[in-house]
Design a protein around this motif. Structure first.
Motif, mmCIF file in Angstrom:
data_model
loop_
_atom_site.group_PDB
_atom_site.id
_atom_site.type_symbol
_atom_site.label_atom_id
_atom_site.label_comp_id
_atom_site.label_asym_id
_atom_site.label_seq_id
_atom_site.Cartn_x
_atom_site.Cartn_y
_atom_site.Cartn_z
ATOM 1 N N LYS A 165 0.602 -1.196 0.022
ATOM 2 C CA LYS A 165 0.054 -0.028 -0.112
ATOM 3 C C LYS A 165 0.805 1.311 0.008
ATOM 4 C CE LYS A 165 -3.513 2.311 3.090
ATOM 5 N NZ LYS A 165 -4.326 2.778 2.002
ATOM 6 N N LYS A 166 1.852 1.093 0.903
ATOM 7 C CA LYS A 166 2.656 2.654 1.043
ATOM 8 C C LYS A 166 3.541 2.907 -0.160
ATOM 9 C CE LYS A 166 0.542 4.107 4.465
ATOM 10 N NZ LYS A 166 -0.340 5.147 4.274
ATOM 11 N N LEU A 167 4.088 1.767 -0.382
ATOM 12 C CA LEU A 167 5.112 1.787 -1.524
ATOM 13 C C LEU A 167 4.404 2.227 -3.048
ATOM 14 C CD1 LEU A 167 8.037 1.276 -2.649
ATOM 15 C CD2 LEU A 167 7.444 -0.837 -3.287
ATOM 16 N N THR A 168 3.249 1.777 -3.367
ATOM 17 C CA THR A 168 2.361 2.123 -4.390
ATOM 18 C C THR A 168 1.989 3.489 -4.217
ATOM 19 O OG1 THR A 168 1.881 -0.283 -4.378
ATOM 20 C CG2 THR A 168 0.535 1.544 -5.981
ATOM 21 N N GLU A 169 1.598 3.922 -3.062
ATOM 22 C CA GLU A 169 0.984 5.410 -2.823
ATOM 23 C C GLU A 169 2.310 6.285 -3.218
ATOM 24 O OE1 GLU A 169 -2.324 4.548 0.678
ATOM 25 O OE2 GLU A 169 -0.196 5.359 1.112
ATOM 26 N N ALA A 170 3.375 5.848 -2.481
ATOM 27 C CA ALA A 170 4.402 6.832 -3.014
ATOM 28 C C ALA A 170 4.890 7.186 -4.658
ATOM 29 C CB ALA A 170 5.593 6.310 -1.729
ATOM 30 N N VAL A 171 4.796 5.930 -5.228
ATOM 31 C CA VAL A 171 5.423 5.522 -6.649
ATOM 32 C C VAL A 171 4.192 6.353 -7.265
ATOM 33 C CG1 VAL A 171 5.774 4.077 -8.473
ATOM 34 C CG2 VAL A 171 6.797 3.735 -6.126
ATOM 35 N N GLY A 172 2.893 6.235 -6.994
ATOM 36 C CA GLY A 172 1.903 6.820 -7.547
ATOM 37 C C GLY A 172 2.080 8.458 -7.751
ATOM 38 N N TYR A 173 2.544 9.137 -6.729
ATOM 39 C CA TYR A 173 2.807 10.346 -6.486
ATOM 40 C C TYR A 173 4.161 10.762 -7.261
ATOM 41 C CZ TYR A 173 4.248 15.253 -5.299
ATOM 42 O OH TYR A 173 4.450 16.621 -5.251
ATOM 43 N N GLU A 174 5.173 9.883 -7.530
ATOM 44 C CA GLU A 174 6.298 10.115 -8.354
ATOM 45 C C GLU A 174 5.784 10.087 -9.701
ATOM 46 O OE1 GLU A 174 9.159 7.662 -5.331
ATOM 47 O OE2 GLU A 174 8.988 6.958 -7.015
ATOM 48 N N ALA A 175 5.001 9.476 -10.140
ATOM 49 C CA ALA A 175 4.569 9.345 -11.804
ATOM 50 C C ALA A 175 3.168 10.201 -11.987
ATOM 51 C CB ALA A 175 3.804 7.992 -11.908
ATOM 52 N N GLU A 176 2.687 11.379 -10.989
ATOM 53 C CA GLU A 176 1.943 12.062 -11.227
ATOM 54 C C GLU A 176 1.864 12.932 -12.297
ATOM 55 O OE1 GLU A 176 0.375 14.966 -7.811
ATOM 56 O OE2 GLU A 176 -0.819 13.154 -7.777
ATOM 57 N N LYS A 177 2.976 13.338 -12.761
ATOM 58 C CA LYS A 177 3.136 14.244 -14.143
ATOM 59 C C LYS A 177 3.690 13.575 -15.137
ATOM 60 C CE LYS A 177 4.267 18.442 -11.068
ATOM 61 N NZ LYS A 177 5.226 19.212 -10.665
ATOM 62 N N THR A 178 3.078 12.578 -15.256
ATOM 63 C CA THR A 178 3.433 11.533 -16.454
ATOM 64 C C THR A 178 2.201 10.776 -16.924
ATOM 65 O OG1 THR A 178 3.801 9.477 -15.342
ATOM 66 C CG2 THR A 178 5.629 10.922 -15.234
ATOM 67 N N ASN A 179 2.261 10.009 -18.100
ATOM 68 C CA ASN A 179 1.234 9.382 -18.470
ATOM 69 C C ASN A 179 0.974 8.006 -18.064
ATOM 70 O OD1 ASN A 179 0.302 11.415 -20.168
ATOM 71 N ND2 ASN A 179 1.939 11.172 -21.432
ATOM 72 N N VAL A 180 1.637 7.862 -16.910
ATOM 73 C CA VAL A 180 1.617 6.453 -16.220
ATOM 74 C C VAL A 180 0.943 6.412 -14.988
ATOM 75 C CG1 VAL A 180 3.004 4.473 -15.150
ATOM 76 C CG2 VAL A 180 4.007 5.612 -17.107
ATOM 77 N N ASP A 181 -0.367 5.722 -14.908
ATOM 78 C CA ASP A 181 -1.116 5.479 -13.878
ATOM 79 C C ASP A 181 -0.941 4.746 -12.807
ATOM 80 O OD1 ASP A 181 -3.081 7.661 -14.639
ATOM 81 O OD2 ASP A 181 -3.978 6.594 -16.188
ATOM 82 N N VAL A 182 -0.664 4.971 -11.542
ATOM 83 C CA VAL A 182 -0.329 4.166 -10.603
ATOM 84 C C VAL A 182 -1.380 3.972 -9.366
ATOM 85 C CG1 VAL A 182 1.460 3.521 -8.862
ATOM 86 C CG2 VAL A 182 2.078 4.466 -11.181
ATOM 87 N N MET A 183 -1.767 3.071 -9.305
ATOM 88 C CA MET A 183 -2.922 2.759 -8.059
ATOM 89 C C MET A 183 -2.776 1.579 -7.308
ATOM 90 S SD MET A 183 -6.931 2.794 -9.173
ATOM 91 C CE MET A 183 -8.023 2.597 -7.528
ATOM 92 N N VAL A 184 -3.168 1.763 -6.064
ATOM 93 C CA VAL A 184 -3.338 0.659 -4.970
ATOM 94 C C VAL A 184 -4.748 0.724 -4.904
ATOM 95 C CG1 VAL A 184 -2.572 1.873 -3.056
ATOM 96 C CG2 VAL A 184 -2.434 -0.526 -2.896
ATOM 97 N N ALA A 185 -5.308 -0.625 -4.821
ATOM 98 C CA ALA A 185 -6.707 -0.568 -4.150
ATOM 99 C C ALA A 185 -6.618 -1.487 -2.988
ATOM 100 C CB ALA A 185 -7.483 -1.537 -5.265
ATOM 101 N N THR A 186 -7.354 -1.148 -1.841
ATOM 102 C CA THR A 186 -6.898 -1.814 -0.720
ATOM 103 C C THR A 186 -8.560 -2.259 -0.386
ATOM 104 O OG1 THR A 186 -5.526 -0.207 0.177
ATOM 105 C CG2 THR A 186 -6.985 -1.237 1.907
ATOM 106 N N LEU A 187 -8.422 -3.763 -0.438
ATOM 107 C CA LEU A 187 -9.800 -4.499 -0.519
ATOM 108 C C LEU A 187 -10.199 -4.787 1.206
ATOM 109 C CD1 LEU A 187 -9.499 -6.757 -3.374
ATOM 110 C CD2 LEU A 187 -9.935 -4.421 -3.356
ATOM 111 N N GLY A 188 -11.447 -5.060 1.275
ATOM 112 C CA GLY A 188 -11.833 -5.535 2.503
ATOM 113 C C GLY A 188 -12.209 -6.974 2.056
ATOM 114 N N SER A 189 -13.376 -7.569 2.722
ATOM 115 C CA SER A 189 -13.746 -9.143 2.442
ATOM 116 C C SER A 189 -14.419 -9.023 1.056
ATOM 117 C CB SER A 189 -14.886 -9.417 3.641
ATOM 118 O OG SER A 189 -14.240 -9.489 4.909
ATOM 119 N N THR A 190 -13.860 -9.967 0.211
ATOM 120 C CA THR A 190 -14.160 -10.012 -1.019
ATOM 121 C C THR A 190 -14.544 -11.614 -1.521
ATOM 122 O OG1 THR A 190 -12.752 -8.165 -1.595
ATOM 123 C CG2 THR A 190 -13.636 -9.333 -3.322
ATOM 124 N N ILE A 191 -15.566 -11.975 -1.978
ATOM 125 C CA ILE A 191 -16.131 -13.252 -2.271
ATOM 126 C C ILE A 191 -15.259 -13.751 -3.337
ATOM 127 C CG2 ILE A 191 -18.052 -14.648 -2.566
ATOM 128 C CD1 ILE A 191 -19.998 -12.432 -1.566
#
Length: 263
Positions: A165-191
Motif C-alpha cells: 500500500k505505502k510503496l504504491t502510494e508513494a510511486v503514484g505521486y512520483e508518476a503524477e506528472k507522467t502518462n503512467v497511472d499508478v494505483m493501489v486498491a485496498t480491499l476488505g472482505s471480497t467473495i
C-alpha cells in the motif's frame, strides 16, 4: 473500457490470475481490448482461463507458470514479456499463514516475504521502468484492510499488505506528472474461492458473506477510479471502517479489534 489498449498498450500482465480478483482483472482488461498474460502456479487452470478469455473477448493470451515464493521466479516472467508492447501490470498474489509469529515455521516466513514483498517489488520495479521509459502504462496493485490495522495472528501478511500500500502510494505521486497511472486498491472482505474457504460456518459465516463485496463490484469500482486517485479503499463500508479505526481508535485498539477475529 475499449480505450484501455489505446491508452496503455497491447499487453497486460496479471500476477496471481488463477481465480478471484486476479481473474476478474484479467477479464476486465481483456474487455478493454488488451491481450492478457496470466501468471500463477496452476498452469492448467490458467490455460483454461486464457482460452475462455480469448473466445469471449477476441484477444490473445499467454500463460506463465510461476511460484511467487521462489525469489528467482521473475526471471522467466521478464524473459517471456521482453519483446511485447506492455501496458498494464497488476500484482494480486499473496500468501498468509495463521498463528503467532514465533509458532510459524521460518520456511513459511521466507515464502511470505518472497510473495508479499520481494517478488512484488521486483515486478513493480521492472514494469514501472518500462512504463516510465515509454511514458504510458497502468500499475494496479492490491492491498488489504489488514495493512491498515495490522493483523495479529496473521502478522506478516498484514505487514506485507501495508508495504504494498505505502510503496504504491508513494510511486503514484512520483508518476503524477507522467502518462503512467499508478494505483493501489485496498480491499476488505471480497467473495472469492479462497476467501470462502477461510470463513467460519453457521451464522458468523453467513454474516461475513452478507457483508462482503463481490469481485464484480470490486473491480468495477477500481476501474472507475483509475487515473483519479493513487490509493483507493474499495467499498463504502470499508471506507467507513478505515475512518473509524483512524479517528476513533488508537493503533493498539485497532490491532486488538482485528486480533480478536482469530482468537
Amino acid at each position: 473500457m475499449n480505450s484501455l489498449k489505446e491508452k496503455y498498450g497491447e499487453w497486460g500482465i496479471i500476477l496471481g490470475a488463477t481465480e478471484g480478483v486476479g481473474k476478474a482483472i484479467a477479464e476486465k482488461i481483456a474487455k478493454g481490448g488488451m491481450n492478457v498474460i496470466l501468471v500463477g502456479r496452476r498452469e492448467e487452470k490458467l490455460k483454461e482461463l486464457g482460452a475462455e478469455i480469448e473466445k469471449t473477448y477476441q484477444v490473445k493470451s499467454k500463460v506463465i507458470r510461476a511460484d511467487f515464493s521462489l525469489s528467482n521466479c521473475t526471471d522467466a516472467i521478464f524473459e517471456a514479456t521482453k519483446d511485447l508492447d506492455m501496458g498494464f501490470m497488476s500484482y494480486v498474489a499473496c500468501l498468509h499463514s495463521f498463528g503467532k509469529l514465533q509458532d510459524t515455521d521460518w520456511e513459511k516466513h521466507e515464502q511470505m516475504i518472497n510473495v508479499n514483498i520481494i517478488t512484488f517489488l521486483k515486478c513493480f520495479y521492472h514494469y514501472m521502468g518500462i512504463f516510465a521509459k515509454q511514458d504510458r502504462g497502468l500499475i494496479l496493485n492490491i492491498s488489504s484492510l489488514t495493512g491498515v490495522t495490522s493483523s495479529p495472528y496473521n502478522a506478516q501478511y498484514g505487514a506485507g499488505k501495508a508495504y504494498i500500500k505505502k510503496l504504491t502510494e508513494a510511486v503514484g505521486y512520483e508518476a503524477e506528472k507522467t502518462n503512467v497511472d499508478v494505483m493501489v486498491a485496498t480491499l476488505g472482505s471480497t467473495i472469492t474461492p479462497s476467501w470462502l474457504q477461510n470463513q467460519p460456518g453457521g451464522e458468523a459465516g453467513e454474516a461475513a458473506i452478507k457483508a462482503a463485496m463481490t469481485t464484480e463490484d470490486t473491480i468495477d469500482e477500481i476501474f472507475d477510479n483509475i487515473g483519479k486517485v493513487h490509493s483507493l479503499v474499495v467499498g463504502e463500508r470499508n471506507r467507513n471502517s478505515v475512518k473509524h479505526w483512524q479517528t476513533d481508535m488508537t493503533a493498539d485498539e485497532a490491532a486488538a479489534y482485528m486480533g480478536r477475529f482469530y482468537e
